[in-house]
Enzyme design. Structure first.
Site, PDB file in Angstrom:
ATOM      1  N   ASP A 205       0.736  -1.359  -0.155  1.00 21.73           N
ATOM      2  CA  ASP A 205      -0.075  -0.004  -0.041  1.00 21.73           C
ATOM      3  C   ASP A 205       0.970   1.112   0.151  1.00 21.73           C
ATOM      4  O   ASP A 205       2.086   1.083  -0.144  1.00 21.73           O
ATOM      5  CB  ASP A 205      -0.917   0.012   1.299  1.00 21.73           C
ATOM      6  N   ASP A 207       1.630   4.930   2.416  1.00 22.16           N
ATOM      7  CA  ASP A 207       1.031   5.465   3.674  1.00 22.16           C
ATOM      8  C   ASP A 207       1.398   6.854   3.558  1.00 22.16           C
ATOM      9  O   ASP A 207       2.482   7.157   3.159  1.00 22.16           O
ATOM     10  CB  ASP A 207       1.767   4.567   4.762  1.00 22.16           C
ATOM     11  N   ASP A 300      -3.368   4.645   2.589  1.00 19.03           N
ATOM     12  CA  ASP A 300      -3.740   4.938   3.836  1.00 19.03           C
ATOM     13  C   ASP A 300      -3.266   6.584   4.162  1.00 19.03           C
ATOM     14  O   ASP A 300      -2.279   6.910   3.910  1.00 19.03           O
ATOM     15  CB  ASP A 300      -2.873   4.098   4.962  1.00 19.03           C
TER      16      ASP A 300
HETATM   17  P1  ATP Z   1       4.219  -2.659   3.091  1.00 18.11           P
HETATM   18  O1  ATP Z   1       4.775  -2.250   1.781  1.00 18.11           O
HETATM   19  O2  ATP Z   1       3.606  -4.036   3.103  1.00 18.11           O
HETATM   20  O3  ATP Z   1       2.878  -1.625   3.156  1.00 18.11           O
HETATM   21  P2  ATP Z   1       4.930  -1.113   5.348  1.00 18.11           P
HETATM   22  O4  ATP Z   1       6.034  -1.084   6.438  1.00 18.11           O
HETATM   23  O5  ATP Z   1       4.334   0.225   4.662  1.00 18.11           O
HETATM   24  O6  ATP Z   1       4.997  -2.379   4.338  1.00 18.11           O
HETATM   25  P3  ATP Z   1       2.409  -1.053   6.718  1.00 18.11           P
HETATM   26  O7  ATP Z   1       1.184  -2.043   6.939  1.00 18.11           O
HETATM   27  O8  ATP Z   1       1.756  -0.306   5.530  1.00 18.11           O
HETATM   28  O9  ATP Z   1       3.587  -1.631   6.370  1.00 18.11           O
HETATM   29  O10 ATP Z   1       2.457   0.001   7.961  1.00 18.11           O
HETATM   30  C1  ATP Z   1       3.285   0.927   8.022  1.00 18.11           C
HETATM   31  C2  ATP Z   1       3.861   1.445   9.569  1.00 18.11           C
HETATM   32  O11 ATP Z   1       2.576   1.697  10.029  1.00 18.11           O
HETATM   33  C3  ATP Z   1       4.145  -0.143  10.516  1.00 18.11           C
HETATM   34  O12 ATP Z   1       5.121   0.250  11.047  1.00 18.11           O
HETATM   35  C4  ATP Z   1       2.857  -0.207  11.368  1.00 18.11           C
HETATM   36  O13 ATP Z   1       3.396  -0.385  12.648  1.00 18.11           O
HETATM   37  C5  ATP Z   1       2.299   1.198  11.389  1.00 18.11           C
HETATM   38  N1  ATP Z   1       0.743   0.849  11.137  1.00 18.11           N
HETATM   39  C6  ATP Z   1      -0.146   0.368  10.193  1.00 18.11           C
HETATM   40  N2  ATP Z   1      -1.340   0.084  10.425  1.00 18.11           N
HETATM   41  C7  ATP Z   1      -1.561   0.930  11.507  1.00 18.11           C
HETATM   42  C8  ATP Z   1      -2.664   1.287  12.377  1.00 18.11           C
HETATM   43  N3  ATP Z   1      -3.977   0.930  12.214  1.00 18.11           N
HETATM   44  N4  ATP Z   1      -2.328   2.031  13.568  1.00 18.11           N
HETATM   45  C9  ATP Z   1      -1.332   2.409  13.819  1.00 18.11           C
HETATM   46  N5  ATP Z   1      -0.318   2.065  13.192  1.00 18.11           N
HETATM   47  C10 ATP Z   1      -0.343   1.333  12.052  1.00 18.11           C
HETATM   48 MN    MN Z   2       2.500   0.540   3.609  1.00 18.43          MN
HETATM   49 MN    MN Z   3      -0.316   0.847   5.648  1.00 18.11          MN
END
Ligand code: ATP
Ligand code: MN
Ligand code: MN
Length: 376
Positions: A205, A207, A300
């Protein structure tokens, strides 16, 4: 004369926030194996074993050399018996029979498929598995199942969402987000976080963190942005979560707690003509067929008050394991409580303010770790 410092295993910290972990992983064959084990334990809801493997994977990712003999891991933290057995097997046999068993396990395979759908977690997977379902196709075909709005979107855009988001796509979406936000709040700060901030080339995703240095918070900003995308036909799905933050409330001590920011889990329609190999060299019939010129992308969006921005940035940049270890380090080594909103010193009974990530590391008595070194 410059000499390479010798690697000293006893100096390696058990906390990933005291290590540097870039994307340059010398031990992928071990860490991939551990991640399969961790995932299988997650599916079985045994958190302790899951964390044991995640910590071991994270530790090997930080090593500056490939492990080739058992002697290489001597003195390292996070190397429990289960972990050592798998390392030994992989060194000797090239692969681990335990990991192979998991990969061939009916339950693991089904859960792996189910949880790859947006909106489907371990609980739902458990339910479907008990009903005798085993594949995404079987779930799709079962018209008696009650799916949530999120899961419906998950199935509707399944193919797009399982194919990873590229850096180029992240940059394109970043422009869309910045444009929309600045329409309503010109001095807003929009920052890409998550894996892309850590330098990853692909993600599941994208963020974003949104804040504004100006006075007063705009609870309507997120709603305005979403409405704009709706009118532009760019919004395929969205779930807005209102802020539940209460001032003076102590930071959450739960390790994997959700934070209290106003946020939105969305699916955006990214319009960009794609070269589709399957339609390239074929005939008339395909020429006339409509070629899909967009891709569904998970986004997100998190809105944070300006004073909490540094904490939110640290939390949302991840990795998840890096964040877990920061919190564990804060509470076990410093008697402090850290979450995505604040840092509380339990001895002094005060909240520690921070305007940057550097200041948070300093409050914790930690050397600063750059975002691209947080791929634990
Ligand atoms: P990916 O490439 O799979 O998206 P990512 O490290 O960006 O890898 P994410 O699941 O998007 O993974 O999450 C990014 C960060 O945000 C993580 O460190 C996670 O702890 C935090 N995070 C994700 N969802 C939430 C949430 N609902 N509330 C608080 N923190 C979150
Ligand atoms: Mn992510
Ligand atoms: Mn995310």
């Amino acid at each position: 004369e410059l000499e390479m410092p010798a690697f000293t295993a006893t100096k390696v910290s058990q906390y990933s926030c005291q290590r540097k972990t870039t994307l340059n992983n010398y031990n992928k064959k071990f860490t991939d194996a551990f991640e399969v084990m961790a995932e299988n334990y997650e599916f079985k809801e045994s958190e302790i074993f899951c964390l044991e493997f995640l910590r071991a994977a994270s530790l090997l990712k930080s090593l500056p050399f490939p492990v080739t003999r058992m002697k290489d891991i001597q003195g390292l933290p996070c190397m429990g018996d289960q972990v050592r057995d798998i390392i030994e097997e992989i060194i000797e046999e090239g692969e681990s029979s335990r990991v192979r068993e998991v990969l061939n396990d009916e339950r693991y395979k089904a859960f792996k498929q189910f949880t790859s759908v947006f909106g489907v977690g371990v609980k739902t997977s458990e339910k479907w598995y008990r009903m005798g379902l085993r594949t995404v196709e079987e779930v799709k075909a079962d018209k008696t199942l009650k799916l949530s709005k999120m899961q419906k979107a998950g199935f509707l855009y399944y193919e797009d969402l399982v194919s990873c988001v590229s850096k180029a796509e992240a940059d394109a979406v970043s422009l869309i987000v910045k444009n929309a936000v600045c329409t309503f709040l010109p001095d807003a700060l929009v920052t890409i976080t998550g894996g892309f901030r850590r330098g990853k080339k692909i993600g599941h995703d994208i963020d974003f963190l949104i804040t504004s240095p100006g006075p007063g918070e705009d609870d309507e900003l997120l709603h305005k942005v979403i409405d704009l995308w709706k009118r532009q036909g760019l919004l395929l799905y969205c779930d807005i979560i209102e802020s539940t933050f209460v001032k003076e409330q102590l930071p959450s001590r739960k390790v994997d707690a959700m934070d209290h920011f106003q946020k939105c889990f969305a699916i955006l329609k990214l319009c960009q003509p794609r070269v589709d190999n399957s339609t390239c060299n074929t005939s008339k019939k395909l020429e006339m067929a409509e070629v899909k010129d967009w891709k569904a992308i998970r986004v997100d969006l998190v809105i944070t008050p300006f004073e909490q921005y540094a904490y939110a940035l640290l939390g949302w940049t991840g990795s998840r394991q890096f964040g877990r270890d920061l919190r564990r380090y804060a509470s076990h080594e410093r008697k402090m409580v850290l979450d995505n909103h604040a840092l509380y010193d339990r001895r002094k009974r005060i909240f520690l303010k921070a305007g940057s990530e550097e200041e948070i590391f300093a409050h914790l008595g930690l050397d600063y770790v750059e975002p691209w070194e947080r791929n634990a």
